[in-house]
Write a protein that holds these residues in place. Structure first.
Motif, short mmCIF file in Angstrom:
data_model
loop_
_atom_site.label_atom_id
_atom_site.label_comp_id
_atom_site.label_asym_id
_atom_site.label_seq_id
_atom_site.Cartn_x
_atom_site.Cartn_y
_atom_site.Cartn_z
N THR A 133 13.99 97.93 8.14
CA THR A 133 14.01 96.49 7.87
C THR A 133 13.99 95.74 9.20
OG1 THR A 133 15.35 96.91 5.89
CG2 THR A 133 15.19 94.62 6.65
N PRO A 134 12.82 95.38 9.69
CA PRO A 134 12.73 94.71 10.99
C PRO A 134 13.20 93.26 10.91
CG PRO A 134 10.57 94.84 9.98
CD PRO A 134 11.49 95.62 9.09
N SER A 135 13.42 92.66 12.06
CA SER A 135 13.90 91.28 12.11
C SER A 135 12.92 90.31 11.46
CB SER A 135 14.15 90.87 13.56
OG SER A 135 12.96 90.99 14.34
N ALA A 136 11.64 90.66 11.47
CA ALA A 136 10.64 89.78 10.84
C ALA A 136 10.90 89.59 9.36
CB ALA A 136 9.24 90.36 11.05
N ALA A 137 11.62 90.53 8.73
CA ALA A 137 11.89 90.41 7.29
C ALA A 137 12.71 89.17 6.98
CB ALA A 137 12.63 91.67 6.81
N ILE A 138 13.60 88.78 7.89
CA ILE A 138 14.39 87.58 7.65
C ILE A 138 13.51 86.34 7.71
CG2 ILE A 138 16.23 86.13 8.59
CD1 ILE A 138 17.72 88.63 9.38
N GLY A 139 12.61 86.30 8.69
CA GLY A 139 11.70 85.17 8.77
C GLY A 139 10.82 85.05 7.54
N GLU A 140 10.34 86.18 7.04
CA GLU A 140 9.50 86.16 5.84
C GLU A 140 10.30 85.68 4.63
OE1 GLU A 140 6.37 86.52 5.91
OE2 GLU A 140 6.24 87.19 7.99
N ALA A 141 11.56 86.10 4.54
CA ALA A 141 12.41 85.67 3.42
C ALA A 141 12.64 84.17 3.47
CB ALA A 141 13.74 86.42 3.45
N VAL A 142 12.90 83.64 4.66
CA VAL A 142 13.10 82.19 4.80
C VAL A 142 11.82 81.44 4.45
CG1 VAL A 142 13.57 80.32 6.43
CG2 VAL A 142 14.96 82.40 6.47
N ALA A 143 10.68 81.95 4.88
CA ALA A 143 9.40 81.31 4.57
C ALA A 143 9.16 81.30 3.06
CB ALA A 143 8.27 82.04 5.29
N ASP A 144 9.45 82.40 2.39
CA ASP A 144 9.28 82.47 0.93
C ASP A 144 10.18 81.46 0.22
OD1 ASP A 144 7.41 84.45 1.24
OD2 ASP A 144 8.77 86.09 0.74
N MET A 145 11.43 81.38 0.64
CA MET A 145 12.36 80.44 0.01
C MET A 145 11.94 78.99 0.24
SD MET A 145 16.15 82.18 0.54
CE MET A 145 15.97 82.68 2.26
N THR A 146 11.49 78.71 1.46
CA THR A 146 11.05 77.35 1.77
C THR A 146 9.80 76.99 0.97
OG1 THR A 146 11.95 77.62 4.00
CG2 THR A 146 10.43 75.78 3.63
N THR A 147 8.87 77.92 0.86
CA THR A 147 7.66 77.68 0.07
C THR A 147 8.01 77.40 -1.39
OG1 THR A 147 6.34 79.10 1.52
CG2 THR A 147 5.47 78.68 -0.68
N SER A 148 8.97 78.15 -1.93
CA SER A 148 9.41 77.92 -3.30
C SER A 148 10.00 76.53 -3.48
CB SER A 148 10.44 78.98 -3.69
OG SER A 148 10.97 78.74 -4.98
N MET A 149 10.75 76.08 -2.50
CA MET A 149 11.32 74.73 -2.57
C MET A 149 10.23 73.67 -2.53
SD MET A 149 14.63 75.39 -0.08
CE MET A 149 15.38 73.79 -0.27
N LEU A 150 9.24 73.88 -1.66
CA LEU A 150 8.15 72.93 -1.56
C LEU A 150 7.37 72.82 -2.87
CD1 LEU A 150 6.79 73.84 1.99
CD2 LEU A 150 7.65 71.59 1.29
N ARG A 151 7.13 73.95 -3.52
CA ARG A 151 6.35 73.95 -4.75
C ARG A 151 7.08 73.23 -5.88
NH1 ARG A 151 4.38 80.31 -4.47
NH2 ARG A 151 2.60 79.97 -3.06
N GLN A 152 8.39 73.33 -5.92
CA GLN A 152 9.14 72.76 -7.03
C GLN A 152 9.62 71.33 -6.77
OE1 GLN A 152 12.07 75.20 -8.96
NE2 GLN A 152 11.05 77.10 -8.41
N ASP A 153 9.48 70.89 -5.54
CA ASP A 153 9.98 69.55 -5.19
C ASP A 153 8.93 68.50 -5.55
OD1 ASP A 153 11.21 67.36 -4.15
OD2 ASP A 153 11.48 68.18 -2.14
#
Length: 272
Positions: free
Chosen positions: A177-197
């Motif tokens: 589980t490289p450090s990039a996994a955290i960045g990808e998780a944050v990007a996914d969560m932010t994208t989900s917020m953008l879509r539903q807002d």
């Protein structure tokens, strides 16, 4: 749109609270517990662990308080002797945004070992914003990069408007589980917020620049990748690993300095 609104505090006993009774700001995370005592500053920054006689037990796991009795033992062992003998402190307790109600209920039970005069709770993201001195009149995105949990929280007028979480943190990183996994998780969560807002709040907050907190904000390999995947500048809170407890300490000072003049409970803020 999925919106999450939570109370900024809980109330237990009538106000005003006498300032001379002292107080404790408390942040119990999956990895570390931090405590700030009025007049003394940060006095505790230790692993969140207790030893009931059968080995180490970790009472907080990924934002959930799974062992209330264990947490009480830990707080008693670490804090009770550090407070004046007959003190009845006001306790300001940070809480994760999602699943916050269960956490607050269990945590208030655990802190009874400190014989508190009252217990107030504050969402960790709001505490972080207070520690940063952020302008809460504008939408703000708080990214809390913890050891076992990552939260992305949208604050509007200082209240939680939307939130996402991932059961992933810096303590999970290894070769698989490289450090990039955290960045990808944050990007996914932010994208989900953008879509539903259906408002412009999330877009405005992203343009303003997310506020970073938690131990992960001290790791350049995480923050640099996060800036790349979000395509926006990031702002790290000074000493991001202690931001939540410092924000809670600000609320503690405010409660002592400016109690309600009516002597009644502060107005309740109900979840929607």
């Amino acid at each position: 749109m999925t919106a999450v609104r939570l109370p900024s505090y809980s109330r237990r006993l009538p106000w005003p609270l006498p300032w001379h009774r002292g107080g404790v700001a408390l942040d119990m995370g999956s990895a570390r517990t931090r405590a700030w005592v009025a007049g003394r500053g940060l006095i505790l920054d230790v692993p969140t662990v207790t030893f009931p006689g059968t080995g180490a037990v970790y009472p907080v796991q990924r934002g959930s308080l799974v062992d209330t009795e264990g947490a009480a033992r830990m707080l008693g062992r670490l804090l009770a002797h550090r407070l004046p003998r007959f003190a009845r402190p006001l306790v300001v307790l940070t809480a994760p945004v999602l699943d916050g109600y269960a956490y607050r209920t269990q945590a208030r039970t655990a802190v009874e070992v400190l014989r508190p005069r009252g217990v107030l709770t504050v969402p960790s993201a709001r505490a972080v914003a207070l520690a940063a001195g952020a302008d809460l009149s504008r939408p703000l995105l708080v990214v809390d990069l913890g050891a076992r949990l990552t939260e992305v929280v949208l604050l509007v007028d200082g209240a939680v408007f939307d939130a996402r979480r991932a059961a992933l943190g810096t303590g999970d990183l290894d070769e698989a589980t490289p450090s990039a996994a955290i960045g990808e998780a944050v990007a996914d969560m932010t994208t989900s917020m953008l879509r539903q807002d259906r408002t412009s709040f999330t877009v405005d907050a992203l343009g303003r620049g997310p506020l970073l907190a938690g131990g992960g904000a001290l790791r350049p390999e995480i923050t640099c990748h996060l800036a790349d995947v979000l395509h926006t500048p990031l702002r790290a809170v000074p000493a991001p690993h202690t931001a939540a407890v410092r924000g809670a300490a600000q609320l503690l000072a405010a409660a002592h300095s400016h109690p309600p003049v009516t002597g009644t409970d502060p107005p309740a803020d109900h979840p929607h």
